[in-house]
Design an enzyme around this catalytic site. Structure first.
Site, PDB file in Angstrom:
ATOM      1  N   PHE A 275      52.124 140.010  -0.235  1.00 60.07           N
ATOM      2  CA  PHE A 275      50.833 140.334   0.351  1.00 60.07           C
ATOM      3  C   PHE A 275      50.102 139.093   0.838  1.00 60.07           C
ATOM      4  O   PHE A 275      49.441 139.116   1.875  1.00 60.07           O
ATOM      5  CB  PHE A 275      49.992 141.041  -0.727  1.00 60.07           C
ATOM      6  CG  PHE A 275      48.614 141.442  -0.295  1.00 60.07           C
ATOM      7  CD1 PHE A 275      48.391 142.681   0.288  1.00 60.07           C
ATOM      8  CD2 PHE A 275      47.540 140.591  -0.485  1.00 60.07           C
ATOM      9  CE1 PHE A 275      47.113 143.048   0.675  1.00 60.07           C
ATOM     10  CE2 PHE A 275      46.261 140.961  -0.102  1.00 60.07           C
ATOM     11  CZ  PHE A 275      46.050 142.191   0.484  1.00 60.07           C
TER      12      PHE A 275
ATOM     13  N   ASP B  19      56.463 149.256  -8.324  1.00 61.59           N
ATOM     14  CA  ASP B  19      56.977 147.883  -8.314  1.00 61.59           C
ATOM     15  C   ASP B  19      56.873 147.264  -9.711  1.00 61.59           C
ATOM     16  O   ASP B  19      56.408 146.142  -9.875  1.00 61.59           O
ATOM     17  CB  ASP B  19      56.219 147.054  -7.269  1.00 61.59           C
ATOM     18  CG  ASP B  19      57.036 145.859  -6.767  1.00 61.59           C
ATOM     19  OD1 ASP B  19      58.259 145.825  -7.031  1.00 61.59           O
ATOM     20  OD2 ASP B  19      56.457 144.968  -6.132  1.00 61.59           O
TER      21      ASP B  19
HETATM   22  N1  LIG Z   1      45.111 138.577 -11.692  1.00 66.11           N
HETATM   23  C1  LIG Z   1      45.871 137.485 -11.783  1.00 66.11           C
HETATM   24  N2  LIG Z   1      45.642 136.560 -12.732  1.00 66.11           N
HETATM   25  C2  LIG Z   1      46.399 135.458 -12.826  1.00 66.11           C
HETATM   26  N3  LIG Z   1      47.443 135.178 -12.022  1.00 66.11           N
HETATM   27  C3  LIG Z   1      47.753 136.064 -11.063  1.00 66.11           C
HETATM   28  C4  LIG Z   1      46.979 137.258 -10.884  1.00 66.11           C
HETATM   29  N4  LIG Z   1      47.519 137.947  -9.854  1.00 66.11           N
HETATM   30  C5  LIG Z   1      48.562 137.231  -9.415  1.00 66.11           C
HETATM   31  N5  LIG Z   1      48.715 136.089 -10.131  1.00 66.11           N
HETATM   32  C6  LIG Z   1      49.740 135.045  -9.939  1.00 66.11           C
HETATM   33  O1  LIG Z   1      50.071 135.010  -8.570  1.00 66.11           O
HETATM   34  C7  LIG Z   1      51.468 135.296  -8.396  1.00 66.11           C
HETATM   35  C8  LIG Z   1      51.666 136.091  -7.124  1.00 66.11           C
HETATM   36  O2  LIG Z   1      51.100 137.363  -7.303  1.00 66.11           O
HETATM   37  P1  LIG Z   1      51.328 138.543  -6.274  1.00 66.11           P
HETATM   38  O3  LIG Z   1      50.943 139.794  -6.942  1.00 66.11           O
HETATM   39  O4  LIG Z   1      50.652 138.227  -4.999  1.00 66.11           O
HETATM   40  O5  LIG Z   1      52.826 138.425  -5.935  1.00 66.11           O
HETATM   41  P2  LIG Z   1      54.155 138.944  -6.629  1.00 66.11           P
HETATM   42  O6  LIG Z   1      53.859 140.072  -7.557  1.00 66.11           O
HETATM   43  O7  LIG Z   1      54.864 137.759  -7.229  1.00 66.11           O
HETATM   44  O8  LIG Z   1      54.945 139.408  -5.364  1.00 66.11           O
HETATM   45  P3  LIG Z   1      54.788 140.763  -4.543  1.00 66.11           P
HETATM   46  O9  LIG Z   1      53.333 140.994  -4.292  1.00 66.11           O
HETATM   47  O10 LIG Z   1      55.525 140.478  -3.307  1.00 66.11           O
HETATM   48  O11 LIG Z   1      55.413 141.812  -5.407  1.00 66.11           O
HETATM   49  C9  LIG Z   1      51.885 136.030  -9.662  1.00 66.11           C
HETATM   50  O12 LIG Z   1      53.250 135.852  -9.915  1.00 66.11           O
HETATM   51  C10 LIG Z   1      51.006 135.367 -10.713  1.00 66.11           C
HETATM   52  O13 LIG Z   1      51.606 134.162 -11.133  1.00 66.11           O
END
Ligand SMILES: Nc1ncnc2c1ncn2[C@@H]1O[C@H](COP(=O)(O)OP(=O)(O)OP(=O)(O)O)[C@@H](O)[C@H]1O
Length: 489
Positions: free
Chosen positions: A214, A328
């Site tokens: 995203f 997911d």
């Molecule tokens: N609410 C949060 N608090 C702390 N860290 C976060 C939070 N949300 C995301 N992160 C950090 O940011 C990273 C990327 O998050 P994001 O949800 O954008 O991607 P993803 O889950 O790794 O990939 P995708 O969205 O493609 O499934 C996470 O792996 C985590 O380390």
């Protein structure tokens, strides 16, 4: 890129082929096949006017095939559990069990048998991805039900990015909320762009905590001292992301549970799409399993994390205002607090469940992450909460073994974790599968119960998987049994 994937549906069968720098994999209905039997099957499809483009001219050429269908690869293979099983009602509480009694109900039996031979369709992508990307990243698949007749080659991004995004992610089809009026304020945080810019020091790279499909995630401190996570959509995906953005925001806004990451606010202005959520300070479950966060998770922590995730998913499936299917569930979407409580994050793919009570599924494009995708959903495009149960089963195996769903560097017969687990489980070898980093000696019956539950969840047929609520009850029972053992010493 040296990486080719083709897939096609012929009648009721889904066939797929991948070639990763000359390393070929062949799948039929999610099942890994030998080249020769795959080619035989293709020939039989071809005879029935379902041609898998170029197959005879490339991979299948030069093979001396006996094309009789006597040993058709489409014949279902079933290996049965060696353990005797006893009947069990779906709401059976394992806390009532004595260790020896804990077994699987007959409906699960065939499912588990098949689980041993069925590989998730999606795994055909993995060897290349692991070669090309950092271990903590993943790939998200999409398959459109309307495009079942086309052969779709995908490309994979180069490995040069610091934290590569999900290259195959495409926004989901419009949710029914995309037409609803825009919420302008949610939760307790109301920010304008200037405030966000201040809180993130103009999106300073030093405050960047992660990157996903995203966009980029920042840690930010608001004027009142509250620390939050701010997700910023990537501009290059803007046109397409609008639906996903609104879908994520509106789903998150409706839910409030301690095991689900809370949405606090959002900004949808001009050139910015931002989502503000609670900040969860202790990294992802995957990072902890990889010991990138200091201490190795002990068994009790692993069990509590499993229960937390199961609680969060049960809430989404059963108790949210409208049923929500996460779509997911994976270890990098589980965030941990300082006290090691788990919260399920990333509702970018979340999808409302069926609207009518007599509807059991919704037809949708296939989305999710390689290695966690429900094979029945892949085959039928029908999404139900049981797809989350499947991913949860794979997650449980990760928690127990420390392995990823697919380990491309292992020998071929050990590569797919579910398959590897099933083989060892059938050999009665549960102790061997436990994450070697965890030194504690856990009671074999407790381990057996955990693996049994994980395999049940990852049954290839969704009717053989328990509901999340039943999973929670089983986990409670396993915890009671574990704690009894710990007390006894
Ligand atoms: N609410 C949060 N608090 C702390 N860290 C976060 C939070 N949300 C995301 N992160 C950090 O940011 C990273 C990327 O998050 P994001 O949800 O954008 O991607 P993803 O889950 O790794 O990939 P995708 O969205 O493609 O499934 C996470 O792996 C985590 O380390």
């Amino acid at each position: 890129s040296g990486f080719v994937i083709q897939s096609k549906v012929c009648g009721s069968d889904h066939i797929a082929y991948s070639n990763c720098h000359g390393h070929e994999l062949f799948y039929i209905n999610g099942e890994l096949k030998e080249k020769e039997s795959f080619c035989k099957a293709l020939h039989s499809f071809d005879v029935n006017d379902c041609t898998f483009e170029n197959y005879l001219g490339s991979s299948c050429s030069g093979l001396d095939l006996d094309l009789s269908l006597a040993d058709s690869p489409l014949k279902p293979e079933r290996s049965l559990l060696q353990k005797e099983v006893r009947e069990e009602s779906p709401s059976h509480d394992l806390s009532q069990d004595t260790p020896k009694e804990k077994t699987l109900s007959p409906p699960y039996k065939a499912g588990i048998g098949a689980a041993g031979v069925i590989v998730m369709c999606c795994t055909f992508l993995c060897p290349c991805l692991y070669k090309k990307k950092k271990a903590t990243t993943h790939t998200v698949l999409e398959k459109d039900p309307k495009s079942t007749d086309s052969i779709s080659p995908f490309n994979v991004n180069s490995a040069s990015e610091k934290v590569p995004p999900s290259p195959l992610r495409v926004p989901p089809s419009p949710s029914r909320f995309s037409q609803s009026p825009k919420l302008s304020r949610l939760g307790s945080v109301h920010l304008n762009l200037q405030q966000v810019a201040r809180a993130t020091r103009n999106f300073s790279p030093s405050l960047q905590i992660g990157e996903g499909g995203f966009g980029t995630v920042y840690k930010a401190e608001l004027d009142d001292g509250q620390v939050v996570a701010i997700k910023r959509a990537k501009k290059e995906h803007f046109a397409n992301l609008r639906t996903e953005f609104s879908s994520e925001v509106e789903l998150l806004a409706k839910i409030d549970h301690r095991n689900l990451v809370k949405l606090l606010g959002y900004v949808d202005k001009g050139n910015e799409r931002l989502i503000i959520t609670e900040y969860v300070p202790n990294g992802t479950l995957r990072e902890h399993l990889d010991v990138q966060r200091g201490k190795i998770l002990d068994f009790n922590q692993r069990l509590e994390i499993s229960i937390d995730v199961a609680h969060g998913l049960t809430y989404l499936h059963l108790y949210a205002e409208k049923q929500i299917i996460h779509r997911d569930v994976k270890s990098s979407n589980i965030l941990l607090t300082e006290s090691m409580r788990a919260k399920v994050a990333d509702f970018g793919f979340a999808r409302m469940g069926p609207v009518d009570s007599d509807q059991t599924h919704i037809s949708t494009k296939v989305k999710g992450t390689v290695g966690y995708l429900d094979p029945e959903y892949m085959r039928t495009y029908q999404l139900t909460p049981k797809s989350d149960v499947y991913s949860f089963g794979i997650l449980l195996l990760e928690i127990l073994t420390g392995r990823r769903p697919v380990e491309p560097r292992k020998p071929a017969d050990e590569r797919v974790t579910l398959r590897w687990v099933f083989k060892k489980y059938n050999e009665g070898n549960v102790v061997d599968m436990v994450d070697r980093l965890m030194e504690e000696k856990v009671d074999t019956e407790v381990l057996y119960s955990m693996f049994t539950l994980a395999i049940q969840c990852a049954a290839p047929i969704r009717s053989e998987r328990p509901d999340m609520k039943v999973v929670v009850e089983h986990l409670w029972g396993i915890r009671a049994e574990y704690l009894k053992g710990v007390k006894k010493g």
